[in-house]
Design a protein around this motif. Structure first.
Motif, mmCIF file in Angstrom:
data_model
loop_
_atom_site.group_PDB
_atom_site.id
_atom_site.type_symbol
_atom_site.label_atom_id
_atom_site.label_comp_id
_atom_site.label_asym_id
_atom_site.label_seq_id
_atom_site.Cartn_x
_atom_site.Cartn_y
_atom_site.Cartn_z
ATOM 1 N N ARG A 111 4.858 -45.864 22.601
ATOM 2 C CA ARG A 111 4.313 -45.862 21.254
ATOM 3 C C ARG A 111 4.736 -47.157 20.572
ATOM 4 N NH1 ARG A 111 7.434 -41.599 20.318
ATOM 5 N NH2 ARG A 111 7.492 -41.964 18.090
ATOM 6 N N ASP A 139 -5.452 -38.339 24.979
ATOM 7 C CA ASP A 139 -5.055 -37.733 23.707
ATOM 8 C C ASP A 139 -4.389 -38.786 22.817
ATOM 9 O OD1 ASP A 139 -2.492 -38.147 24.699
ATOM 10 O OD2 ASP A 139 -2.157 -36.050 25.193
ATOM 11 N N GLN A 140 -3.894 -38.374 21.682
ATOM 12 C CA GLN A 140 -3.287 -39.289 20.715
ATOM 13 C C GLN A 140 -1.761 -39.300 20.817
ATOM 14 O OE1 GLN A 140 -5.180 -41.131 18.297
ATOM 15 N NE2 GLN A 140 -6.881 -40.530 19.588
ATOM 16 N N SER A 141 -1.203 -38.787 21.908
ATOM 17 C CA SER A 141 0.246 -38.639 22.017
ATOM 18 C C SER A 141 0.987 -39.959 22.174
ATOM 19 C CB SER A 141 0.583 -37.730 23.205
ATOM 20 O OG SER A 141 0.119 -38.332 24.409
ATOM 21 N N ASP A 187 -7.780 -50.123 18.423
ATOM 22 C CA ASP A 187 -6.722 -49.132 18.238
ATOM 23 C C ASP A 187 -7.282 -47.829 17.689
ATOM 24 O OD1 ASP A 187 -4.640 -50.694 19.182
ATOM 25 O OD2 ASP A 187 -4.185 -51.517 17.216
ATOM 26 N N ARG A 188 -6.485 -46.783 17.869
ATOM 27 C CA ARG A 188 -6.919 -45.462 17.401
ATOM 28 C C ARG A 188 -6.945 -45.408 15.868
ATOM 29 N NH1 ARG A 188 -1.408 -44.324 18.832
ATOM 30 N NH2 ARG A 188 -0.446 -43.117 17.173
ATOM 31 N N GLU A 189 -7.624 -44.401 15.372
ATOM 32 C CA GLU A 189 -7.913 -44.302 13.936
ATOM 33 C C GLU A 189 -6.672 -44.355 13.057
ATOM 34 O OE1 GLU A 189 -10.493 -41.544 10.841
ATOM 35 O OE2 GLU A 189 -10.170 -40.833 12.895
ATOM 36 N N SER A 219 -11.130 -47.705 17.470
ATOM 37 C CA SER A 219 -11.446 -47.237 18.831
ATOM 38 C C SER A 219 -12.639 -47.956 19.461
ATOM 39 C CB SER A 219 -11.701 -45.721 18.837
ATOM 40 O OG SER A 219 -10.611 -45.030 18.259
ATOM 41 N N ASP A 274 0.353 -44.623 22.638
ATOM 42 C CA ASP A 274 -0.577 -45.756 22.583
ATOM 43 C C ASP A 274 -0.936 -46.257 23.974
ATOM 44 O OD1 ASP A 274 -0.652 -45.963 19.702
ATOM 45 O OD2 ASP A 274 1.427 -46.643 19.845
ATOM 46 N N LYS A 307 -3.743 -45.693 13.440
ATOM 47 C CA LYS A 307 -3.114 -47.014 13.353
ATOM 48 C C LYS A 307 -3.932 -47.965 12.474
ATOM 49 C CE LYS A 307 -0.642 -48.606 16.553
ATOM 50 N NZ LYS A 307 0.281 -48.932 17.565
ATOM 51 N N ARG A 315 -4.842 -46.356 28.269
ATOM 52 C CA ARG A 315 -4.844 -45.619 27.008
ATOM 53 C C ARG A 315 -4.957 -44.138 27.357
ATOM 54 N NH1 ARG A 315 -8.383 -47.356 22.047
ATOM 55 N NH2 ARG A 315 -7.830 -49.268 23.054
#
Length: 176
Positions: free
Chosen positions: A116, A98-100, A145-147, A167, A102, A149, A95
């Motif tokens: 992604r 950063d959020q760039s 998963d990140r916020e 997360s 997935d 998503k 992972r």
């Protein structure tokens, strides 16, 4: 046991594979097309025996080309990713900080591809969540998963912000 079920007040779901389809859709397949044969073989080795949804999606997207298997043990760090060492290099899927993306695919610590994915709800998820809430049950989602998503899926399911968590590591889910 059945009598105890009548006291049930909360249902907690893990998002991926429960409320959403098991394998997310790779939305940037061109990232795979940019890999050379060695990179593709390493990625196939990393993902081939792993049941995580990202691994399965990547393995499927790589196609049916069979390579000579590598003689290297894949090590999984739950909630963090997969790695193995071969020919003096460490190959990994993890992972990103950063959020760039997935997931990122690295060779020797250098990112060689970023992936992604898009989740899709199971056909019955919305109706089932609505039915549970109509019965007065509190529904929650726990996800690694990140916020963004998790927020997108929770919104489709008409869940309030206090009903979903993002997360989380496997240990945090278990502790929750």
């Amino acid at each position: 046991l059945w009598k105890k079920l009548t006291r049930l007040r909360r249902i907690v779901f893990d998002k991926t594979g429960t409320l959403t389809l098991e394998n997310p859709v790779l939305i940037n397949p061109e990232a795979l097309q940019g890999l050379d044969a060695d990179d593709r073989q390493a990625l196939r080795h990393l993902t081939g025996g792993n049941l995580h949804h990202v691994s399965r999606s990547l393995f499927d997207a790589l196609g049916g080309i069979s390579d000579q298997p590598l003689e290297a043990e894949v090590i999984e760090e739950p909630g963090q990713g997969l790695r193995f060492e071969h020919a003096g290099l460490v190959w990994a899927i993890s992972r990103p900080q950063d959020q760039s993306a997935d997931a990122i695919f690295t060779r020797g610590g250098q990112t060689i591809a970023a992936f992604r994915f898009r989740d899709a709800l199971r056909a019955e998820s919305l109706d089932q969540i609505d039915a549970l809430q109509a019965r007065g049950l509190n529904v929650s989602i726990l996800s690694g998963d990140r916020e963004a998503k998790v927020a997108a899926i929770a919104s489709q399911l008409h869940l309030r912000r206090d009903q979903w968590h993002h997360s989380l590591t496997p240990e945090q889910k278990a502790a929750w």
